[in-house]
Design a protein around this motif. Structure first.
Motif, PDB file in Angstrom:
ATOM      1  N   THR A 150       0.825  -1.202   0.000  1.00  0.00           N
ATOM      2  CA  THR A 150       0.000   0.000   0.000  1.00  0.00           C
ATOM      3  C   THR A 150       0.860   1.252   0.000  1.00  0.00           C
ATOM      4  OG1 THR A 150      -1.701  -1.203   1.225  1.00  0.00           O
ATOM      5  CG2 THR A 150      -1.917   1.171   1.158  1.00  0.00           C
ATOM      6  N   ARG A 151       2.064   1.155   0.557  1.00  0.00           N
ATOM      7  CA  ARG A 151       2.957   2.313   0.566  1.00  0.00           C
ATOM      8  C   ARG A 151       3.193   2.830  -0.848  1.00  0.00           C
ATOM      9  NH1 ARG A 151       3.798   5.142   5.275  1.00  0.00           N
ATOM     10  NH2 ARG A 151       4.338   3.745   7.002  1.00  0.00           N
ATOM     11  N   GLU A 152       3.296   1.929  -1.809  1.00  0.00           N
ATOM     12  CA  GLU A 152       3.478   2.335  -3.198  1.00  0.00           C
ATOM     13  C   GLU A 152       2.158   2.755  -3.830  1.00  0.00           C
ATOM     14  OE1 GLU A 152       6.447   2.681  -4.541  1.00  0.00           O
ATOM     15  OE2 GLU A 152       7.286   2.055  -2.606  1.00  0.00           O
ATOM     16  N   TRP A 153       1.109   1.998  -3.568  1.00  0.00           N
ATOM     17  CA  TRP A 153      -0.194   2.206  -4.200  1.00  0.00           C
ATOM     18  C   TRP A 153      -0.815   3.544  -3.809  1.00  0.00           C
ATOM     19  CZ3 TRP A 153      -5.273   2.324  -2.085  1.00  0.00           C
ATOM     20  CH2 TRP A 153      -6.302   2.140  -3.014  1.00  0.00           C
ATOM     21  N   ILE A 154      -0.658   3.947  -2.545  1.00  0.00           N
ATOM     22  CA  ILE A 154      -1.356   5.136  -2.047  1.00  0.00           C
ATOM     23  C   ILE A 154      -0.781   6.437  -2.597  1.00  0.00           C
ATOM     24  CG2 ILE A 154       0.041   5.565   0.023  1.00  0.00           C
ATOM     25  CD1 ILE A 154      -2.579   6.046   1.546  1.00  0.00           C
TER      26      ILE A 154
END
Length: 468
Positions: A150-154
């Motif tokens: 999620t760190r990348e996706w957000i």
């Protein structure tokens, strides 16, 4: 002579109980095997000095109106044939994410958080709205995809690192088994559960929920054996052929469902690897202090906060700490600050949960362990003072009872590898194992929290017991 069952369920946690209800409802001869004398698993209760304390329950997520028939919680209750009114749910007042210099309030009205983000981060509000709508419309099929950061996706929505950390804090504390990150699917589920839907609790706490679920299981003729731990699962021909109990008895079952956890279940099959030493053992453990006061928190001027997710450092770090307890962040829960109306609790409770180091707590001698609990109880209580509003009385006044649990407590009563409440960072989303008739449900299927555990039990029973 061993007795045969259609379904054997390891653990009387919420996923085990709800799976048992589904199986028994359709006439399956079902047994639940629980190693302890109290049901509920990671969400249970205990008595000490005449008081009953909840374990695990800060709040139930996924609160929606009973009229929202498509909502997850209401669907679960229909599957279980449980009357929602029997749970006597009351809503939170409001909760708060508290970081240095910035607070974001949220409630069961999702518009509150949106307005708070707009006021504190005006340049991020459009991205936050897009994030919220993307999560609302997120395809259920994508929730089952392999792990994605999620760190990348957000970052396609939120460009301010400070806001990103504030969003992550409550969602990680309420369900991430991964250090400093979350799986996108689990992030979506937790965002919906907390920010779109919200918090509630049964008026009587977790005991009422357990009582209602157990009564339903009994009505259907389900069998439950307490203080009956499983010693070993015997695998033959790609199936679990026998279940050997700790008392030496054996049973057999067409289907075996385990809510014991991923490394814990595989350890029962006897691959020679102790759960704590498994590469799939969780690394995140917690401590929690419980303080009981003669007065309700609202009398101290602290009447609006139901739950406070706090971080008092420049960056939010969600990982196994080097110290026995990480005082930089945590969760403050005030059970009396729900909408009790004319049925308020008689005493004030303050529960504080922080990240803790399993190896340290489990390595103490008994004498050092007791001393460490006393030391860290006081340190945890003092660490939350900056999160409190100005009060006219001494916060420690009127203290009538205390207790504290540590990773060692969790390990003792749940046998969770490394005392990791959220289990393994590797989730088995479809519940399947390498044995044809053994399935995982609960935390390590990737369903978290009370409602998630209930959903997991229903899903696994439907998919592998009733269709299988």
């Amino acid at each position: 002579m061993s007795e045969h069952y259609d379904v054997a369920i390891i653990g009387a946690g919420m996923s085990g109980l709800t799976a048992g209800i589904r199986a028994a409802h359709f006439g399956k001869k079902t047994i639940i095997l629980e190693q302890h004398n109290a049901p509920g698993g990671l969400n249970s209760f205990y008595a000490k000095d005449g008081r009953k304390y909840d374990v695990g329950l800060h709040a139930m997520t996924n609160f929606v109106s009973p009229k929202e028939r498509r909502a997850v919680f209401n669907k679960i209750l229909r599957q279980l044939r449980i009357n929602r009114a029997d749970l006597d749910l009351i809503e939170q007042k409001s909760s708060r994410i508290a970081f240095p210099g910035t607070n974001l309030r949220f409630s069961n009205d999702e518009a509150l958080l949106e307005s708070e983000v707009e006021a504190a981060f005006p340049g991020q509000i459009d991205g936050f709205k897009r994030l919220s709508e993307t999560i609302r419309d997120y395809p259920d099929s994508d929730l089952e995809l392999p792990y994605r950061s999620t760190r990348e996706w957000i970052k396609q929505f939120i460009s301010d690192p400070f806001l990103e950390e504030m969003i992550f804090c409550p969602l990680m504390y309420y369900g991430s088994a991964v250090e400093d990150d979350m799986d996108v699917g689990q992030f979506v589920i937790m965002f919906r559960s907390i920010f779109h839907e919200g918090f509630s609790r049964p008026v009587e706490g977790i005991r009422l929920l357990i009582r209602v679920v157990l009564q339903r299981y009994r009505e259907l003729g389900g069998i439950r054996k307490m203080k009956t731990g499983v010693k070993r699962l015997v695998a033959e021909g790609g199936r679990i052929s026998r279940i050997i109990l700790e008392n030496g008895d054996e049973i057999t079952a067409d289907s075996v469902l385990s809510c014991a956890g991923y490394p814990e279940t595989y350890g029962l099959v006897g691959d020679g690897v102790a759960p704590d030493e498994s590469e799939f053992a969780g690394q995140l453990a917690f401590s929690e202090t419980i303080a009981v006061y003669e007065d309700l928190p609202e009398t101290w001027g602290w009447g609006d906060d139901t739950i406070v997710f706090f971080n008092n450092a420049d960056r939010f770090e969600y990982r196994n700490p080097s110290d026995p307890v990480d005082l930089r962040s945590g969760v403050i829960c005030l059970p009396s600050n729900f909408e009790f109306g004319d049925r308020p609790l008689k005493e004030g409770l303050v529960r504080v949960t922080c990240l803790a180091n399993h190896d340290t707590w489990c390595g103490y001698s008994e004498e050092d362990y007791r001393a460490a609990k006393d030391e860290w109880f006081d340190r945890i209580q003092k660490s939350i003072l900056p999160m409190m509003p100005e009060v006219t009385r001494d916060y420690s006044g009127g203290l009538v009872a205390t207790d504290m649990f540590t990773p060692r407590t969790v390990k003792k009563f749940t046998r969770r590898a490394r005392g990791a409440i959220y289990g393994s960072p590797k989730k088995i989303k479809d519940g399947r194992t390498e044995w044809d008739n053994l399935f995982l449900c609960g935390t390590d299927q990737g369903y978290l929290g009370i409602v998630g555990s209930m959903l997991s039990g229903v899903v696994v029973a439907n998919q592998y017991v009733l269709k299988g």
